[in-house]
Enzyme design. Structure first.
Site, short mmCIF file in Angstrom:
data_model
loop_
_atom_site.label_atom_id
_atom_site.label_comp_id
_atom_site.label_asym_id
_atom_site.label_seq_id
_atom_site.Cartn_x
_atom_site.Cartn_y
_atom_site.Cartn_z
NE ARG A 32 29.05 40.71 38.79
CZ ARG A 32 29.27 39.40 38.85
NH1 ARG A 32 30.50 38.93 38.75
NH2 ARG A 32 28.27 38.55 39.01
N GLY A 70 21.72 34.29 46.69
CA GLY A 70 22.68 33.40 46.04
C GLY A 70 22.03 32.37 45.13
CE1 TYR A 95 -1.54 66.02 15.16
CE2 TYR A 95 0.49 67.25 14.88
CZ TYR A 95 -0.46 66.69 15.71
OH TYR A 95 -0.33 66.79 17.06
CG ASN A 129 30.29 26.16 37.76
OD1 ASN A 129 29.65 25.49 36.96
ND2 ASN A 129 29.75 26.79 38.79
#
Ligand code: UD1
Ligand code: CA
Length: 459
Positions: free
Chosen positions: A16, A78, A387, A170
């Site tokens: 999701r 699960g 550089y 829950n």
């Protein structure tokens, strides 16, 4: 004392979230969700912490390191199946096991401790951490009987219309009698709407076995938010931000606008620091007393000294001393070490350089791969030319040197102690101590040339 264990569920992909990053690794206030969970377990004095990993196992292990042991859940069948994987580590041990999901980043150790104590007092086989939520969609619902005793947990997708009206949810956090947990898991089936082995199903089974079931209801639903999608992620971020900011304010930090101040979970800030809006302070950053940060500054993994001021600037992975003045619009790139009383002014970029006490680069400079001594003045527009298209080279500027405006210092090169570089110079050779180096073409003035030019144009 009863032995205590924890199982962290972190094997899901998190479909999701619609993300290539595994769900539990999504950061909340800069720290992956599962790291928040594991950090909150630390004060609980656990004898073992087992994390169930599956999707992105290597990344999750890399994140959590050796603060936990790991078991692999090969297939995500699960939450019940996930817990079962920890059997090899815990099955026969006597004690209490806390099961917690890796996607509940706001859960605090205080609440888990209260849950554990409730569980140990009631001597139940399982105690569920529940919360009241007026919009409970997506959560499992706590079904109680007429005596108000918990009967079972029903998942949203399996719930009847009537059950969906239940607002006690829950939270996905539980305490179990460890041996009862592994015994009862063997009886869980996957005969439900999602075809998964649900951990919450153990409640009904234990109940059927005549065991004692308890619930501990926290009155802070926000703390128990489970992050399944980006909407919940932003909600968690907002709640965590408020929590972090309030902690700092209570510790004596002034946040001018806490709604628009973003401080990472592990940032340390001493008292009497002031932070203006639009500032993001992230990672492993510490800020010492009296510093003033922002507005609109981004600081990550930095150590910032006392009374340093950083305005509208970016600083990453660097050390910045005391009474340093940075910005507006400066960029301190990784591995810079800026000592006390330095000034890094507007449009100055510093990369992997040391700048010692009292030196100044006030305007428009690039200082890269450089070692700058004490009391050095870097004139406006000075560039360390570090550089050549393939390799990087070092520029050394010794104490008290004065670099005139718009100079190029072509590395490797050293400007020695107390010397001067004339404005507009391109320095390609070392400058001796106390010398004046001029490296530019001489000026030629052609008297009266302007009139001659005008005449030429007319003809
Ligand atoms: C779960 C609970 C739900 C509760 C909610 C609280 C179940 C069946 N449902 O639902 O009652 O209200 O949490 O936030 O437990 N995981 C694995 N392996 C798996 C499946 C999941 O490790 O095979 C991990 C996930 O990575 C995640 C956690 O378990 O960290 C919870 O899984 P998730 O799919 O988010 O469960 P919810 O649908 O939120
Ligand atoms: Ca979840």
């Amino acid at each position: 004392m009863t032995r205590r264990f924890a199982i962290v569920l972190a094997a899901g992909q998190g479909t999701r979230m619609k993300s290539s990053l595994y769900k539990v690794l999504h950061p909340v206030c800069g720290k992956p969700m599962v790291q928040h969970v594991v950090d909150q377990l630390k004060p609980l004095q656990l004898d073992a912490v087992v994390t169930v990993v599956g999707f992105g196992a290597d990344r999750v292990k890399e994140q959590l390191g050796d603060s936990t042991s790991y078991v692999i859940q090969e297939e995500q069948l699960g939450t019940g199946h996930a817990v079962m994987q920890a059997a090899q580590e815990l099955e026969n041990k006597e004690g209490t096991t806390v099961v917690v999901c890796g996607d509940t980043p706001l859960l605090t150790s205080e609440t888990m401790e209260a849950l554990l104590q409730h569980h140990e007092q009631t001597q139940a086989k399982v105690t569920i951490l529940t919360a009241e939520n007026s919009s409970p969609d997506g959560y499992g619902r706590i079904v109680r009987n007429t005596q108000n005793v918990v009967e079972k947990i029903v998942e949203h997708k399996d719930a009847t219309e009537e059950e969906r009206k239940i607002t006690e949810i829950n939270t996905g956090t539980y305490c179990f009698d460890n041996q009862a947990l592994f015994q009862v898991l063997k009886h869980v089936s996957n005969d439900n709407a999602q075809g998964e082995y649900y951990l919450p199903d153990v409640i009904e089974i234990l109940k059927g076995q005549g065991e004692k079931i308890a619930a501990y209801r926290t009155n802070d639903f926000e703390e128990t938010i489970g992050v399944n999608d980006r909407v919940a992620l932003s909600r968690a971020e907002q709640i965590m931000r408020k929590r972090i900011n309030e902690r700092h304010m209570k510790n004596g930090v002034t946040l001018i606008d806490p709604e628009h101040t973003y401080i990472g979970a592990d940032v340390e800030i001493e008292q009497d620091v002031t932070i203006y809006p639009g500032s993001m302070i992230e990672g492993d950053t510490t800020i010492k007393t009296g510093a003033v940060i922002g507005p609109n500054s981004e600081i990550k993994n930095c150590e910032i000294g006392e009374q340093t001021v950083i305005k509208q600037s970016v600083a990453h992975d660097s050390k910045i001393g005391a009474r340093v003045n940075i910005g507006p619009f400066a960029h301190i790139r990784p591995l810079s070490d800026i000592h006390d009383d330095v000034k890094i002014g507007n449009f100055v970029e510093v990369k992997k350089s040391i700048v010692e006490e009292g030196s100044k680069a006030s305007h428009l400079s690039y200082i890269g791969d450089a070692e700058i001594g004490k009391g050095v003045n870097i004139g406006c527009g000075t560039i360390t030319v570090n550089y050549d298209g393939e390799r990087k080279y070092k520029t050394i500027i010794e104490d008290d040197a004065f670099i005139g405006c718009n100079s190029n210092l072509v590395a490797p090169v050293t400007v020695k102690r107390g010397s001067y570089v004339a404005a507009g110079s391109t320095i390609t050779k070392d400058v001796p101590e106390k010398a004046l180096s001029i490296a530019r073409s001489r000026q030629v003035n052609k008297e009266g040339y302007a009139d001659k030019l005008k005449k030429m144009k007319k003809d």
